[in-house]
Design an enzyme around this catalytic site. Structure first.
Site: not given
Ligand code: IMP
Ligand code: MG
Length: 182
Positions: A107-108, A111-113, A115-116
């Site tokens: 993963e890149d 953030d919130t978790g 997606t994962l």
């Molecule tokens: P999550 O589901 O909130 O954990 O989001 C993960 C996805 O949000 C990552 O794979 C990114 O595509 C996007 N994302 C979250 N934070 C950033 C950021 O600071 N810059 C760019 N993309 C972000």
């Molecule tokens: Mg993105």
């Protein structure tokens, strides 16, 4: 993050330099290679979560010393433009069978978790032998769903970052460094 944010002079807001990224990818590759060697696993499938992880996976994969490494790709969308939509869509699923295979999700950023955790649930149904998670960046302060991450490149504050795969409206992924947007 609003549209009023400053994307000019990103080179002056470097959070992680190209050199630091290279060193960390090497360290992670060493650790992963050694962990799999110790577990007597000589075959792994890296699953690159497109598009954000493409540069990170390329650098990491080149440095692994596991004898048999396969590269696979999934595309997941969780953000509509600049904010989280809350809805996760698998835009491209795996086209291989991962049953009884050892996989590492690349993963890149976590953030919130959301997606994962969605992805883990999806992949667990395919009955792999093991799943590990490797992320370039971790933003633990924004976590909503707890996920166990095995390998973390860098832990960062609650900043919006771009570069080295990470985008803002599909741009800036090609920057060789990670910069924060002011
Ligand atoms: P999550 O589901 O909130 O954990 O989001 C993960 C996805 O949000 C990552 O794979 C990114 O595509 C996007 N994302 C979250 N934070 C950033 C950021 O600071 N810059 C760019 N993309 C972000
Ligand atoms: Mg993105």
């Amino acid at each position: 993050m609003g549209l009023d944010k400053d994307f000019k002079n990103l080179g002056e807001n470097i959070l992680i330099s190209a050199g630091e990224l290279e060193v960390r990818a090497e360290e992670l590759a060493k650790q992963i290679s050694s962990d799999y060697k110790n577990s007597c696993i000589d075959e792994v499938i890296l699953i690159c979560i497109l598009k954000g992880s493409v540069l990170f996976m390329s650098d990491l994969a080149k440095k692994l010393t596991i004898p048999n490494v396969e590269l696979e790709f999934m595309r997941i969308s969780s953000y509509e433009n600049n904010t989280t939509s809350g809805e996760i869509i698998i835009k491209q699923d795996l086209d291989i069978d991962i049953k009884n295979k050892h996989i590492i999700i690349i993963e890149d950023i976590i953030d919130t978790g959301k997606t994962l955790s969605y992805l883990l649930n999806h992949l667990n149904h395919k009955e792999p032998a093991s799943i590990k998670l490797c992320t370039l960046l971790d933003k633990p302060s924004r976590r909503i769903i707890d996920v166990k991450v095995d390998y973390i490149g860098f832990t960062i504050e609650d900043l919006f970052v771009v570069g080295y795969g990470l985008d803002y409206m599909q741009k800036y992924r090609n920057l060789p460094y990670v910069a924060h947007v002011l």
